[in-house]
Write a protein that holds these residues in place. Structure first.
Motif, PDB file in Angstrom:
ATOM      1  N   PHE A 229      37.714  38.099  36.915  1.00 26.53           N
ATOM      2  CA  PHE A 229      38.148  39.435  36.515  1.00 26.53           C
ATOM      3  C   PHE A 229      39.138  40.022  37.521  1.00 26.53           C
ATOM      4  CE2 PHE A 229      34.001  38.709  34.685  1.00 26.53           C
ATOM      5  CZ  PHE A 229      34.094  39.244  33.402  1.00 26.53           C
ATOM      6  N   GLN A 230      39.989  40.878  36.985  1.00 30.90           N
ATOM      7  CA  GLN A 230      40.941  41.600  37.833  1.00 30.90           C
ATOM      8  C   GLN A 230      40.218  42.367  38.950  1.00 30.90           C
ATOM      9  OE1 GLN A 230      43.384  44.035  35.346  1.00 30.90           O
ATOM     10  NE2 GLN A 230      44.518  44.901  37.067  1.00 30.90           N
TER      11      GLN A 230
ATOM     12  N   ARG B 127      39.403  37.447  26.804  1.00 33.68           N
ATOM     13  CA  ARG B 127      38.044  37.955  26.576  1.00 33.68           C
ATOM     14  C   ARG B 127      37.439  37.363  25.307  1.00 33.68           C
ATOM     15  NH1 ARG B 127      36.347  42.218  29.500  1.00 33.68           N
ATOM     16  NH2 ARG B 127      35.230  43.143  27.745  1.00 33.68           N
TER      17      ARG B 127
ATOM     18  N   SER C 129      52.532  44.739  29.195  1.00 40.40           N
ATOM     19  CA  SER C 129      51.160  45.221  29.140  1.00 40.40           C
ATOM     20  C   SER C 129      50.881  45.799  27.748  1.00 40.40           C
ATOM     21  CB  SER C 129      50.894  46.192  30.289  1.00 40.40           C
ATOM     22  OG  SER C 129      51.177  47.467  29.893  1.00 40.40           O
TER      23      SER C 129
ATOM     24  N   ASP D   4      42.062  36.693  34.570  1.00 36.49           N
ATOM     25  CA  ASP D   4      42.783  37.847  34.022  1.00 36.49           C
ATOM     26  C   ASP D   4      43.394  38.664  35.150  1.00 36.49           C
ATOM     27  OD1 ASP D   4      43.873  39.732  32.387  1.00 36.49           O
ATOM     28  OD2 ASP D   4      41.969  40.638  31.784  1.00 36.49           O
ATOM     29  N   GLU D   5      44.671  38.466  35.395  1.00 35.86           N
ATOM     30  CA  GLU D   5      45.397  39.167  36.467  1.00 35.86           C
ATOM     31  C   GLU D   5      44.588  39.221  37.767  1.00 35.86           C
ATOM     32  OE1 GLU D   5      47.847  42.433  35.673  1.00 35.86           O
ATOM     33  OE2 GLU D   5      47.868  42.146  33.499  1.00 35.86           O
TER      34      GLU D   5
ATOM     35  N   SER E 269      44.703  40.222  27.853  1.00 34.71           N
ATOM     36  CA  SER E 269      43.290  40.305  28.272  1.00 34.71           C
ATOM     37  C   SER E 269      42.371  40.084  27.084  1.00 34.71           C
ATOM     38  CB  SER E 269      42.979  41.680  28.876  1.00 34.71           C
ATOM     39  OG  SER E 269      43.698  41.857  30.065  1.00 34.71           O
TER      40      SER E 269
END
Ligand code: ADP
Ligand code: MG
Length: 243
Positions: free
Chosen positions: A86-87, A45, A36, A164-165, A41
């Motif tokens: 989106f997450q 993005r 992380s 994203d995740e 991300s």
């Protein structure tokens, strides 16, 4: 189908993406893994101009953009070709499941509302959620909300879907239904870029796995190479922690 060159992005002088090049073929399923804070991300993005990079060019489908200087009109053309999942689902809380899917078709694609709602209903049918068409997000499970989030991307017939995740905010009981829908899309050869910690999904579904660290692509290749026999010690160290 997608060629990204020289993508660079800094936040307050802190370089988060360092000159990233990436090519993605039509129908390819690319999974991005890495610790992380490594820029995963931000990479996605920037690919959808949710962040403005400092440098980088992107060719996708029939358009070519200088990402650092793209106009709002170009950003809209890009988002017609690349959808984002989106997450945290990012659904409109005050719209039903059906209208969450129809909304982008009306605002971005300028479809008449009735037509957009018919398309949305067909997608809900495909993913087995017709009984939830009039439900608001708050009354849906996390898994159902994320499936609506994915349905929204499906409705746009995007050239590529950027995830994203997509399962990391979900209670464990809902993870499989979301991964199941993503596998269904993969079988249809929907081009996808998926940031995820679901290593098993990467092993089963990815054509290519990219390991990122410190704003760079450290290594990439087929899952049975990157996940089983990685060359770089940083990849090995990361996998040792997550597996
Ligand atoms: P990942 O998704 O791999 O966890 P991110 O792309 O979210 O990493 O973040 C990469 C780095 O950029 C982190 O150090 C993060 O704190 C920083 N960052 C991300 N977004 C912003 C922002 N809007 N403003 C300032 N720093 C940011
Ligand atoms: Mg992230």
């Amino acid at each position: 189908m997608i060629t990204l060159s020289g993508l660079t992005k800094a936040f307050d002088g802190n370089v988060v993406l360092n000159n990233i090049d990436l090519e993605i073929k039509k129908g390819e399923i690319v999974v991005v893994i890495g610790p992380s804070g490594t820029g995963k991300s931000t990479l996605l993005r920037c690919l959808n101009l949710l962040e403005t990079p400092d440098a980088g060019t992107l060719a996708i489908d029939d358009i070519q953009l200088d990402l650092a200087k793209a106009s709002e009109k170009e950003a809209i053309e890009l988002r017609k070709r690349a959808s984002f999942v989106f997450q945290n689902y990012a659904l409109f809380a005050n719209k039903t499941a059906l209208d969450n899917i129809a909304e982008g078709l009306v605002t971005v694609w300028k479809q008449p509302r009735a037509e957009a709602r018919a398309t949305a209903l067909a997608i809900l049918k495909e993913i087995g959620l017709t009984d939830k068409q009039d439900a608001y997000p708050a009354s849906l499970s996390g898994g159902q909300q994320q499936r609506v989030g994915i349905a929204r991307a499906m409705a746009a017939h995007s050239k590529v879907i950027l995830f994203d995740e997509p399962t990391s905010a979900l209670d464990p009981e809902w993870v499989d239904e979301v991964l199941g829908l993503m596998k269904q899309l993969a079988r249809r050869h929907q081009t996808m870029v998926v940031v995820t910690h679901e290593i098993e999904f990467a092993r089963d579904v990815a054509d290519r796995v990219i390991f990122m660290e410190g704003g760079r692509i450290v290594e990439q290749g087929p899952p049975d190479q990157i996940l089983v026999d990685p060359k770089d010690p940083r990849t090995r160290e990361f996998l040792r922690k997550v597996l």
